[in-house]
Design a protein around this motif. Structure first.
Motif, PDB file in Angstrom:
ATOM      1  N   ARG A 124       2.303   1.669  -3.567  1.00 26.79           N
ATOM      2  CA  ARG A 124       1.286   2.056  -4.552  1.00 26.79           C
ATOM      3  C   ARG A 124       0.930   3.526  -4.423  1.00 26.79           C
ATOM      4  N   PHE A 163      -1.648   5.025  -2.970  1.00 25.42           N
ATOM      5  CA  PHE A 163      -3.053   5.435  -2.961  1.00 25.42           C
ATOM      6  C   PHE A 163      -3.447   5.902  -1.568  1.00 25.42           C
ATOM      7  N   VAL A 164      -4.028   7.104  -1.470  1.00 26.28           N
ATOM      8  CA  VAL A 164      -4.515   7.611  -0.193  1.00 26.28           C
ATOM      9  C   VAL A 164      -5.897   8.214  -0.415  1.00 26.28           C
ATOM     10  N   GLN A 221       0.832  -1.212   0.000  1.00 24.27           N
ATOM     11  CA  GLN A 221       0.000   0.000   0.000  1.00 24.27           C
ATOM     12  C   GLN A 221       0.863   1.257   0.000  1.00 24.27           C
ATOM     13  N   TRP A 253      -4.964   0.868   5.277  1.00 23.42           N
ATOM     14  CA  TRP A 253      -3.704   1.570   5.029  1.00 23.42           C
ATOM     15  C   TRP A 253      -3.737   2.416   3.762  1.00 23.42           C
ATOM     16  N   ARG A 254      -4.863   2.393   3.056  1.00 26.80           N
ATOM     17  CA  ARG A 254      -5.035   3.293   1.911  1.00 26.80           C
ATOM     18  C   ARG A 254      -5.951   4.460   2.251  1.00 26.80           C
ATOM     19  N   THR A 255      -6.359   4.559   3.523  1.00 29.72           N
ATOM     20  CA  THR A 255      -7.276   5.620   3.916  1.00 29.72           C
ATOM     21  C   THR A 255      -6.649   6.496   4.995  1.00 29.72           C
TER      22      THR A 255
END
Length: 339
Positions: free
Chosen positions: A196, A198-199, A193, A334-336
């Motif tokens: 990558r 992404f958030v 994550q 973990w992407r938020t």
């Protein structure tokens, strides 16, 4: 080297997941003691395929550490020699009983299932180690630290695997062993994550709800693993699979807690899904839909356990679905970030 980090992290994750799947097949087939020693198997690098290879035979040449079954006992050769008379060799100390456990059964299928599981575990260590080295060379400090923890977790799981075999599948060690494998998957997921990038910004209640869902899902996995050990115990006592669900419900509160706990897990995931709303980026929606499908799959396999004679084939599927729910939600967490 930075370009190699994400492919290596993915390779490490999926190989570790395959190892968990292989481990569940080992448990389903009762193959955990297929190799009675560790890291070799009956003292051999390549496991035996037939009973004659683990049976004392006059005239056969045995190397030090070779293990045989004789008179319902597992014996270990103490030095290289050619077999002549077993009792004379035993009195000389050339054969000594294996004392770490009293398991003395050979089943070729169980032996090779366990051996393949061990080979997959060793294979999983390659991308994990390469990821650590690549991150260090790329001077990515966070990935280096995380991948180092991953390598250490692999070492811990391997060491614990030896203890599990030496103790003849001692209680609770199997649960801890599975937790170690889950830790490896969690570490690899965080690395993936991060790389990558992404958030997504979520309402705080949605993210806290997701964190709570992760906690109750982990507890559900732990209680499920303990229930599985109870199932193994009842099967060893000779109970038939059609009688398992009724016996567990009558005698073991843990089974009832686990069975009812599914609804708490479902409610917890339903809450964060409701709070995140119907819209979002495509990778978030895929994760949400994946969690929903996996939860439905878990419900189906759970019904099979309660009303379908507790089929052995459904047990690894049930575990993989549960791990899938947790890992999909974990990756999403973990992407938020909260707003």
């Amino acid at each position: 080297m930075s370009g190699a980090l994400l492919p290596l992290a993915r390779a490490s994750f999926w190989l570790a997941f395959v190892v968990v799947l292989a481990g569940s097949v080992v448990r389903m087939t009762g193959s955990g003691m297929g190799c009675p020693d560790w890291p070799k198997c009956f003292g051999l690098l390549v496991p035996p395929t037939k009973a004659s290879q683990v049976t004392w035979t006059p005239g056969a040449k045995y190397e030090k550490g070779r293990m045989l079954l004789h008179r319902d006992t597992l014996w270990v050769a103490q030095e290289p020699f050619v077999a002549r008379e077993f009792e004379i060799e035993r009195n000389r100390g050339q054969w000594r009983p294996y004392l770490k456990h009293d398991y003395a059964i050979f089943n070729a299928a169980h032996t090779w299932i366990e051996f393949v599981n061990r080979c997959l575990g060793a294979l999983a260590g390659i991308p994990a180690l390469l990821l650590f080295l690549a991150a260090a060379l790329a001077r990515d400090l966070r990935t280096t630290i995380l991948s180092l923890f991953g390598v250490m977790a692999l070492g811990f799981v391997a060491w614990l695997g030896k203890l599990v075999v030496d103790g003849n599948l001692i209680p609770y060690s199997i649960t801890i062993h599975m937790l170690g494998a889950l830790a490896i998957l969690c570490i690899d997921s965080v690395i993936i994550q991060r790389l990558r990038g992404f958030v997504v910004r979520w309402h705080r209640s949605a993210r806290w709800g997701l964190a709570f869902a992760l906690g109750v899902t982990l507890l559900q996995i732990l209680t499920g693993t303990e229930v599985r050990e109870l199932v193994d115990l009842l099967l060893k006592k000779g109970m038939g699979r059609p009688d398992l669900a009724e016996s567990l419900a009558e005698s073991y509160a843990l089974y009832l807690i686990h069975r009812s706990g599914y609804w708490l897990v479902l409610a917890a995931h339903a809450f964060w899904i409701w709070r995140m709303g119907p819209f979002g980026q495509s990778h978030v929606l895929r994760a949400r839909n994946g969690v929903v499908l996996l939860l439905i799959g878990q419900l189906v396999t759970g019904v099979l356990f309660a009303f379908g004679a507790f089929p052995a084939w459904a047990q690894p599927i049930h575990l993989i679905l549960g791990l899938g729910v947790f890992l999909t939600a974990w990756g999403l967490y973990w992407r938020t970030t909260s707003r």
